[in-house]
Write an enzyme that holds these catalytic residues in place. Structure first.
Site, PDB file in Angstrom:
ATOM      1  N   ASP A  14     -26.127  25.738 -11.355  1.00 32.37           N
ATOM      2  CA  ASP A  14     -24.892  25.296 -10.709  1.00 32.37           C
ATOM      3  C   ASP A  14     -24.084  24.479 -11.717  1.00 32.37           C
ATOM      4  OD1 ASP A  14     -24.009  24.840  -7.464  1.00 32.37           O
ATOM      5  OD2 ASP A  14     -23.023  23.626  -9.003  1.00 32.37           O
ATOM      6  N   ILE A  15     -22.786  24.765 -11.771  1.00 28.87           N
ATOM      7  CA  ILE A  15     -21.922  24.129 -12.764  1.00 28.87           C
ATOM      8  C   ILE A  15     -21.720  22.631 -12.473  1.00 28.87           C
ATOM      9  CG2 ILE A  15     -19.640  24.515 -11.725  1.00 28.87           C
ATOM     10  CD1 ILE A  15     -18.766  25.713 -14.418  1.00 28.87           C
ATOM     11  N   ASN A  30     -25.139  27.304   2.455  1.00 26.58           N
ATOM     12  CA  ASN A  30     -23.962  26.804   3.152  1.00 26.58           C
ATOM     13  C   ASN A  30     -23.266  28.000   3.789  1.00 26.58           C
ATOM     14  OD1 ASN A  30     -24.288  24.097   2.373  1.00 26.58           O
ATOM     15  ND2 ASN A  30     -23.316  24.476   0.400  1.00 26.58           N
ATOM     16  N   HIS A  68     -25.123  32.935  -1.489  1.00 25.96           N
ATOM     17  CA  HIS A  68     -25.981  32.364  -2.529  1.00 25.96           C
ATOM     18  C   HIS A  68     -26.871  31.301  -1.917  1.00 25.96           C
ATOM     19  CE1 HIS A  68     -22.225  30.085  -2.347  1.00 25.96           C
ATOM     20  NE2 HIS A  68     -22.960  29.028  -2.602  1.00 25.96           N
TER      21      HIS A  68
HETATM   22  P1  AMP Z   1     -21.179  26.529  -1.872  1.00 23.36           P
HETATM   23  O1  AMP Z   1     -20.585  25.217  -1.486  1.00 23.36           O
HETATM   24  O2  AMP Z   1     -22.480  26.785  -1.157  1.00 23.36           O
HETATM   25  O3  AMP Z   1     -20.195  27.669  -1.722  1.00 23.36           O
HETATM   26  O4  AMP Z   1     -21.589  26.390  -3.377  1.00 23.36           O
HETATM   27  C1  AMP Z   1     -20.889  26.908  -4.443  1.00 23.36           C
HETATM   28  C2  AMP Z   1     -21.487  26.294  -5.667  1.00 23.36           C
HETATM   29  O5  AMP Z   1     -21.074  27.040  -6.792  1.00 23.36           O
HETATM   30  C3  AMP Z   1     -21.056  24.858  -5.916  1.00 23.36           C
HETATM   31  O6  AMP Z   1     -22.214  24.033  -5.921  1.00 23.36           O
HETATM   32  C4  AMP Z   1     -20.374  24.896  -7.287  1.00 23.36           C
HETATM   33  O7  AMP Z   1     -20.672  23.772  -8.077  1.00 23.36           O
HETATM   34  C5  AMP Z   1     -20.930  26.171  -7.884  1.00 23.36           C
HETATM   35  N1  AMP Z   1     -20.080  26.845  -8.856  1.00 23.36           N
HETATM   36  C6  AMP Z   1     -18.755  27.086  -8.784  1.00 23.36           C
HETATM   37  N2  AMP Z   1     -18.316  27.783  -9.854  1.00 23.36           N
HETATM   38  C7  AMP Z   1     -19.413  27.982 -10.623  1.00 23.36           C
HETATM   39  C8  AMP Z   1     -19.621  28.640 -11.883  1.00 23.36           C
HETATM   40  N3  AMP Z   1     -18.629  29.221 -12.560  1.00 23.36           N
HETATM   41  N4  AMP Z   1     -20.879  28.644 -12.386  1.00 23.36           N
HETATM   42  C9  AMP Z   1     -21.896  28.044 -11.728  1.00 23.36           C
HETATM   43  N5  AMP Z   1     -21.757  27.431 -10.530  1.00 23.36           N
HETATM   44  C10 AMP Z   1     -20.530  27.399  -9.995  1.00 23.36           C
END
Ligand code: AMP
Ligand code: ZN
Length: 110
Positions: free
Chosen positions: A31-32, A88, A101
Site C-alpha cells: 500500500d502506497i 472496505n 482488494h
Molecule cells: P480502499 O480504501 O480499501 O479503497 O483502499 C485503497 C488503498 O489503495 C489505500 O490504502 C491507498 O493508500 C492505496 N493506494 C492508492 N493508490 C495506490 C498505488 N498507486 N499503489 C499502492 N497503493 C495505492
C-alpha cells in the site's frame, strides 16, 4: 479491465508498482500509504468493483485473496504475531478504489 481504474493500470503495468507476488488471478503490492508496519494489498486481476459485486463464478477469486493473504503473512513474518484482513466496501465502508482488494496489515509491537 477498466481504463480509468488505478489497480487495473497497475496490474497491466501501465502504472509502476513492485509485485511481491503474482499468479494467474492475483497480484500483491505494498500500500502506497501504509497504515501498519506491514500493509499489503491483495488484488484480483479481474476487475470486480467490490465485495457487493462478485458473482457465483468469482467466489474462488475471493477465496484466493484470503489464501494469498495468509501466505503473505507467513512470508512477511506476521502470521504468528497476528494481522488484520480488511475489505472496505463502497464509500460508506471507506472504499476509495473501486477494484476489489484485500488489505493485509500487521507487524505492530504488542
Ligand atoms: P480502499 O480504501 O480499501 O479503497 O483502499 C485503497 C488503498 O489503495 C489505500 O490504502 C491507498 O493508500 C492505496 N493506494 C492508492 N493508490 C495506490 C498505488 N498507486 N499503489 C499502492 N497503493 C495505492
Ligand atoms: Zn480495475
Amino acid at each position: 479491465m477498466e481504463k480509468e481504474c488505478i489497480f487495473c493500470n497497475i496490474i497491466n503495468r501501465k502504472l509502476p508498482s513492485e509485485f511481491l507476488y503474482e499468479d494467474d488471478t492475483v497480484v500483491v503490492f505494498k500500500d502506497i500509504h501504509p497504515r501498519a508496519p506491514i500493509h499489503l494489498l491483495i488484488v484480483p486481476k479481474k476487475h470486480i468493483r467490490s465485495i457487493n459485486d462478485f458473482g457465483e463464478d468469482d467466489k474462488s477469486i475471493v477465496l484466493d485473496t484470503i489464501d494469498i493473504a495468509k501466505m503473505m503473512a507467513v512470508k512477511t513474518g506476521i502470521s504468528r504475531s497476528g494481522f488484520k484482513l480488511l475489505f472496505n466496501v463502497e464509500k460508506g465502508g471507506g472504499q476509495v478504489i473501486f477494484h476489489l482488494h484485500l488489505h493485509l496489515m500487521g507487524g505492530w509491537r504488542r
